[in-house]
Design an enzyme around this catalytic site. Structure first.
Site, mmCIF file in Angstrom:
data_model
loop_
_atom_site.group_PDB
_atom_site.id
_atom_site.type_symbol
_atom_site.label_atom_id
_atom_site.label_comp_id
_atom_site.label_asym_id
_atom_site.label_seq_id
_atom_site.Cartn_x
_atom_site.Cartn_y
_atom_site.Cartn_z
ATOM 1 N N HIS A 131 0.115 -1.860 0.473
ATOM 2 C CA HIS A 131 -1.247 -1.341 0.541
ATOM 3 C C HIS A 131 -2.179 -2.465 0.953
ATOM 4 O O HIS A 131 -1.838 -3.655 0.864
ATOM 5 C CB HIS A 131 -1.632 -0.783 -0.840
ATOM 6 C CG HIS A 131 -2.959 -0.118 -0.876
ATOM 7 N ND1 HIS A 131 -4.105 -0.770 -1.295
ATOM 8 C CD2 HIS A 131 -3.343 1.142 -0.568
ATOM 9 C CE1 HIS A 131 -5.124 0.058 -1.248
ATOM 10 N NE2 HIS A 131 -4.701 1.222 -0.801
ATOM 11 N N THR A 163 -4.535 -3.809 -0.438
ATOM 12 C CA THR A 163 -4.911 -4.721 -1.512
ATOM 13 C C THR A 163 -3.815 -5.731 -1.833
ATOM 14 O O THR A 163 -4.016 -6.605 -2.675
ATOM 15 C CB THR A 163 -5.233 -3.935 -2.793
ATOM 16 O OG1 THR A 163 -4.086 -3.134 -3.144
ATOM 17 C CG2 THR A 163 -6.446 -3.045 -2.607
ATOM 18 N N LYS A 164 -2.661 -5.605 -1.191
ATOM 19 C CA LYS A 164 -1.524 -6.469 -1.516
ATOM 20 C C LYS A 164 -1.492 -7.716 -0.630
ATOM 21 O O LYS A 164 -2.196 -7.814 0.377
ATOM 22 C CB LYS A 164 -0.220 -5.682 -1.383
ATOM 23 C CG LYS A 164 -0.150 -4.439 -2.277
ATOM 24 C CD LYS A 164 -0.355 -4.791 -3.739
ATOM 25 C CE LYS A 164 -0.093 -3.607 -4.679
ATOM 26 N NZ LYS A 164 -1.120 -2.548 -4.561
ATOM 27 N N ASN A 165 -0.638 -8.663 -0.989
ATOM 28 C CA ASN A 165 -0.542 -9.930 -0.251
ATOM 29 C C ASN A 165 -0.183 -9.717 1.214
ATOM 30 O O ASN A 165 -0.647 -10.444 2.095
ATOM 31 C CB ASN A 165 0.517 -10.826 -0.890
ATOM 32 C CG ASN A 165 0.133 -11.302 -2.273
ATOM 33 O OD1 ASN A 165 -0.559 -10.606 -3.009
ATOM 34 N ND2 ASN A 165 0.577 -12.493 -2.632
#
Length: 375
Positions: A178, A180-182
């Site tokens: 997503h 929002t992930k790294n």
């Protein structure tokens, strides 16, 4: 305003997307999907990895692969995102929520052991903040009771526990990509599998229950419907965007780690003075700097700090509301044991901005804003 998150981007992502379009192959399982699979397999040391449309769909695939049925019980922390529970509730399982450890906010192995019944069919460790759970203790329980585990490693891509990759220490590992992930493909995820038989079935489940992948490899002369499944396959455009980041994961992680370390050193004086509690990483864990959180004295103090940071140009957020207190959590699950940590610490936890591309100057601005609150 310093944003809480900025989706990761590297220039090569645009180049790869353009190449995918030029290839006239934008549905899934093309060149870029296969290269992502190879990268994830190499990073985890697993038997194989398959991209999915989301971290949620990866968990849903895991529930199908473990043949979770109505009446089964699945143990997991209450302090997690609703997708962790939804995936198993959709199969008719009763969700059994248990408490977390106060130092890591990860699943407490002793609470897991106390919650096991004859109906328990899976244990779901969630590697919160990219810090792995106590997998030695959980694996011992898994072996003792012959209960498989599903790692919710949504936040833990490239994290390790005693040198073993997150997602590779259970029957099925689940990643999220997503925004929002790294590492991101906008919406996306992956399943990681160590069992060749589960990997073969995962290919079928992911392709709407057909043996289409075997057909394309020439293993069958036609493909047909052979199992339950769904359309869990993301497009080549998403895979192309992700691949460039996976290839540069060391650079991206190093930059995130620099900000994480800046926070940890910069806020140490406040922690030593008892003003706040810093994020903790056990010695046996190598984390991926997915987030940096602090804990305050109370929910009221956290709210005051959020408002103070906003007034000083910093967007900080709190995280999960415990699932066992949610309407659906009460409908589809139950909390077993004493809630000593989950609710109390969920009300005190605050996440600070952390993203690829964040500068040292921005990190210092956040630190100074936190200090000015306590001053």
């Amino acid at each position: 305003m310093i944003p809480f998150n900025v989706p990761p981007y590297v220039k090569e992502s645009s180049d790869y997307i353009a190449q995918a379009i030029a290839n006239r192959k934008i549905c899934g399982d093309g060149e870029f999907t296969k290269r992502c699979h190879a990268e994830l397999t190499r990073l985890t040391g697993a038997q194989g990895a398959l991209l999915t449309t989301s971290g949620t769909s990866a968990l849903e695939m895991a529930a199908i692969l473990l043949d979770i049925k109505p009446g089964d019980e699945v143990i997991m922390p209450s302090y997690t995102f609703c997708s962790t529970a939804n995936a198993f509730a959709l199969r008719g399982a009763q969700i059994v929520f248990v408490d977390v450890c106060p130092d890591t906010m990860n699943l407490d192995p002793e609470c897991v052991r106390a919650a096991i019944t004859s109906k328990t069919r899976a244990i779901v460790p969630v590697h919160y903040a990219g810090v792995c759970c106590d997998m030695d203790a959980l694996e011992a329980i898994s072996r003792e009771y012959s209960i498989p585990m599903v790692e919710d490693a949504a936040q833990a891509v490239t994290s390790t526990y005693k040198g073993r990759a997150a997602g590779s220490m259970s029957a099925v590992g689940c990643f999220s990509f997503h925004e929002t992930k790294n590492f991101s493909m906008g919406e996306g995820g992956a399943v990681v599998l160590t069992d060749p038989e589960l990997l073969e079935r995962a290919e079928i489940v992911r392709e709407k229950g057909t043996d289409r992948s075997r057909f394309f490899r020439g293993q069958v002369d036609k493909y047909t419907w052979v199992d339950i499944g769904s359309s869990f396959l993301p497009s080549e455009l998403n895979a192309a965007y992700l691949l460039a980041q996976l290839e540069q994961h060391e650079m991206i992680t190093a930059e995130r780690m620099a900000r994480w370390n800046q926070y940890h050193e910069g806020l140490r004086e406040l922690a030593d003075a008892g003003k706040l509690t810093q994020m903790f990483v056990p010695e046996e864990c190598q984390h991926n700097a997915h987030m940096y959180y602090i804990k305050l004295d109370s929910q009221e103090q956290r709210a005051a700090l959020i408002n103070h940071l906003k007034a000083n140009g910093v967007n900080a957020v709190f995280h999960y509301v415990p699932l066992h207190s949610a309407k659906a959590g009460m409908q589809f699950g139950r909390f077993v044991g004493e809630d000593r940590v989950t609710t109390a610490d969920s009300e005190r936890l605050l996440r600070l901005p952390l993203f690829y591309g964040m500068t040292a100057q921005q990190g210092q601005q956040v630190i100074e804003a936190v200090y000015s609150f306590f001053a």
